[in-house]
Design a protein around this motif. Structure first.
Motif, PDB file in Angstrom:
ATOM      1  N   UNK A  44       0.828  -1.196   0.000  1.00  0.00           N
ATOM      2  CA  UNK A  44       0.000   0.000   0.000  1.00  0.00           C
ATOM      3  C   UNK A  44       0.866   1.251   0.000  1.00  0.00           C
ATOM      4  N   UNK A  45       0.292   2.317  -0.504  1.00  0.00           N
ATOM      5  CA  UNK A  45       0.983   3.596  -0.473  1.00  0.00           C
ATOM      6  C   UNK A  45       1.127   4.052   0.981  1.00  0.00           C
ATOM      7  N   UNK A  46       2.317   4.553   1.325  1.00  0.00           N
ATOM      8  CA  UNK A  46       2.561   4.942   2.717  1.00  0.00           C
ATOM      9  C   UNK A  46       3.152   6.339   2.799  1.00  0.00           C
ATOM     10  N   UNK A  47       2.874   6.972   3.899  1.00  0.00           N
ATOM     11  CA  UNK A  47       3.386   8.313   4.175  1.00  0.00           C
ATOM     12  C   UNK A  47       4.889   8.256   4.429  1.00  0.00           C
ATOM     13  N   UNK A  48       5.605   9.253   3.895  1.00  0.00           N
ATOM     14  CA  UNK A  48       7.047   9.359   4.107  1.00  0.00           C
ATOM     15  C   UNK A  48       7.389  10.625   4.897  1.00  0.00           C
ATOM     16  N   UNK A  49       6.942  11.774   4.401  1.00  0.00           N
ATOM     17  CA  UNK A  49       7.296  13.043   5.046  1.00  0.00           C
ATOM     18  C   UNK A  49       6.324  14.122   4.602  1.00  0.00           C
ATOM     19  N   UNK A  50       6.202  15.169   5.418  1.00  0.00           N
ATOM     20  CA  UNK A  50       5.329  16.283   5.082  1.00  0.00           C
ATOM     21  C   UNK A  50       5.914  17.574   5.618  1.00  0.00           C
ATOM     22  N   UNK A  51       5.466  18.680   5.015  1.00  0.00           N
ATOM     23  CA  UNK A  51       5.922  19.995   5.428  1.00  0.00           C
ATOM     24  C   UNK A  51       4.760  20.966   5.285  1.00  0.00           C
ATOM     25  N   UNK A  52       4.584  21.824   6.264  1.00  0.00           N
ATOM     26  CA  UNK A  52       3.493  22.787   6.213  1.00  0.00           C
ATOM     27  C   UNK A  52       3.786  23.889   5.194  1.00  0.00           C
ATOM     28  N   UNK A  53       2.765  24.670   4.876  1.00  0.00           N
ATOM     29  CA  UNK A  53       2.895  25.689   3.845  1.00  0.00           C
ATOM     30  C   UNK A  53       3.991  26.706   4.120  1.00  0.00           C
ATOM     31  N   UNK A  54       4.159  27.045   5.376  1.00  0.00           N
ATOM     32  CA  UNK A  54       5.196  28.001   5.760  1.00  0.00           C
ATOM     33  C   UNK A  54       6.585  27.378   5.765  1.00  0.00           C
ATOM     34  N   UNK A  55       6.617  26.055   5.807  1.00  0.00           N
ATOM     35  CA  UNK A  55       7.895  25.359   5.912  1.00  0.00           C
ATOM     36  C   UNK A  55       8.413  25.230   7.331  1.00  0.00           C
ATOM     37  N   UNK A  56       7.658  25.709   8.296  1.00  0.00           N
ATOM     38  CA  UNK A  56       8.132  25.703   9.687  1.00  0.00           C
ATOM     39  C   UNK A  56       8.093  24.306  10.293  1.00  0.00           C
ATOM     40  N   UNK A  57       7.041  23.570   9.977  1.00  0.00           N
ATOM     41  CA  UNK A  57       6.864  22.260  10.602  1.00  0.00           C
ATOM     42  C   UNK A  57       7.059  21.140   9.586  1.00  0.00           C
ATOM     43  N   UNK A  58       7.781  20.111  10.018  1.00  0.00           N
ATOM     44  CA  UNK A  58       8.000  18.934   9.184  1.00  0.00           C
ATOM     45  C   UNK A  58       7.677  17.676   9.985  1.00  0.00           C
ATOM     46  N   UNK A  59       7.274  16.656   9.254  1.00  0.00           N
ATOM     47  CA  UNK A  59       6.879  15.397   9.885  1.00  0.00           C
ATOM     48  C   UNK A  59       7.451  14.250   9.058  1.00  0.00           C
ATOM     49  N   UNK A  60       7.819  13.171   9.752  1.00  0.00           N
ATOM     50  CA  UNK A  60       8.440  12.035   9.078  1.00  0.00           C
ATOM     51  C   UNK A  60       7.881  10.723   9.607  1.00  0.00           C
ATOM     52  N   UNK A  61       7.889   9.733   8.749  1.00  0.00           N
ATOM     53  CA  UNK A  61       7.598   8.387   9.225  1.00  0.00           C
ATOM     54  C   UNK A  61       8.812   7.879   9.994  1.00  0.00           C
ATOM     55  N   UNK A  62       8.579   6.944  10.868  1.00  0.00           N
ATOM     56  CA  UNK A  62       9.676   6.405  11.673  1.00  0.00           C
ATOM     57  C   UNK A  62      10.729   5.732  10.799  1.00  0.00           C
ATOM     58  N   UNK A  63      10.309   5.188   9.677  1.00  0.00           N
ATOM     59  CA  UNK A  63      11.236   4.427   8.835  1.00  0.00           C
ATOM     60  C   UNK A  63      12.257   5.314   8.118  1.00  0.00           C
ATOM     61  N   UNK A  64      11.983   6.605   8.005  1.00  0.00           N
ATOM     62  CA  UNK A  64      12.918   7.492   7.293  1.00  0.00           C
ATOM     63  C   UNK A  64      13.490   8.592   8.179  1.00  0.00           C
ATOM     64  N   UNK A  65      12.983   8.706   9.382  1.00  0.00           N
ATOM     65  CA  UNK A  65      13.441   9.778  10.282  1.00  0.00           C
ATOM     66  C   UNK A  65      14.947   9.685  10.500  1.00  0.00           C
ATOM     67  N   UNK A  66      15.610  10.808  10.349  1.00  0.00           N
ATOM     68  CA  UNK A  66      17.053  10.836  10.516  1.00  0.00           C
ATOM     69  C   UNK A  66      17.826  10.582   9.238  1.00  0.00           C
ATOM     70  N   UNK A  67      17.154  10.084   8.201  1.00  0.00           N
ATOM     71  CA  UNK A  67      17.809   9.814   6.915  1.00  0.00           C
ATOM     72  C   UNK A  67      17.290  10.712   5.801  1.00  0.00           C
ATOM     73  N   UNK A  68      15.999  11.035   5.849  1.00  0.00           N
ATOM     74  CA  UNK A  68      15.371  11.860   4.816  1.00  0.00           C
ATOM     75  C   UNK A  68      15.084  13.254   5.377  1.00  0.00           C
ATOM     76  N   UNK A  69      15.137  14.248   4.493  1.00  0.00           N
ATOM     77  CA  UNK A  69      14.809  15.616   4.885  1.00  0.00           C
ATOM     78  C   UNK A  69      13.891  16.229   3.840  1.00  0.00           C
ATOM     79  N   UNK A  70      12.743  16.710   4.293  1.00  0.00           N
ATOM     80  CA  UNK A  70      11.825  17.410   3.395  1.00  0.00           C
ATOM     81  C   UNK A  70      12.040  18.908   3.553  1.00  0.00           C
ATOM     82  N   UNK A  71      11.972  19.618   2.442  1.00  0.00           N
ATOM     83  CA  UNK A  71      12.114  21.073   2.478  1.00  0.00           C
ATOM     84  C   UNK A  71      11.310  21.653   1.324  1.00  0.00           C
ATOM     85  N   UNK A  72      11.140  22.961   1.335  1.00  0.00           N
ATOM     86  CA  UNK A  72      10.392  23.602   0.253  1.00  0.00           C
ATOM     87  C   UNK A  72      10.980  24.968  -0.025  1.00  0.00           C
ATOM     88  N   UNK A  73      10.813  25.396  -1.269  1.00  0.00           N
ATOM     89  CA  UNK A  73      11.205  26.731  -1.684  1.00  0.00           C
ATOM     90  C   UNK A  73       9.954  27.367  -2.273  1.00  0.00           C
TER      91      UNK A  73
END
Length: 125
Positions: A44-73
């Motif tokens: 099944x499709x699974x959540x990896x990471x998310x970032x709010x519109x302002x870019x202030x808050x980010x969220x990660x799944x446990x399986x990628x935390x510490x290895x993946x980084x989400x960002x936005x411009x």
């Protein structure tokens, strides 16, 4: 009409890195929380990471935390997913998704408003 276009997938050896990009067109980018999901074969499709519109808050799944980084411009209408220390189990099609006017902590697949077509990431052992 909102369109999302992912890029940056490819083949990499275990322990390597990739950076995915997703460009949004059609609406003000900062109005959308952005997220990355992935879907491995026969899973099944699974959540990896998310970032709010302002870019202030980010969220990660446990399986990628510490290895993946989400960002936005927001000036470039683009969200990124930097993936380091890749593992064979990270192999999947990675999808970018957008949710309008949301700043919460949960990103269920069914609650996202728009989706890209995906980009394949293959990690060899």
């Amino acid at each position: 009409q909102v369109q999302l276009v992912e890029s940056g997938g490819g083949l990499v050896q275990a322990g390597g890195s990739l950076r995915l990009s997703c460009a949004l067109s059609g609406r003000p980018f900062s109005a959308y929380a952005m997220a990355w999901f992935r879907q491995a074969p026969e899973k099944e499709r699974e959540f990896v990471a998310a970032i709010t519109g302002s870019g202030v808050y980010t969220y990660y799944s446990d399986s990628v935390k510490g290895r993946f980084t989400i960002s936005r411009d927001n000036a470039k209408n683009t969200v990124y997913l930097a993936m380091n220390s890749l593992k064979p189990e990270d192999t999947a099609v990675y999808f970018c998704a957008a949710r309008a006017g949301y700043s919460g902590t949960k990103y269920p697949v069914g609650h996202m408003d728009y989706w890209g077509k995906g980009t394949l990431v293959t990690v060899s052992s």
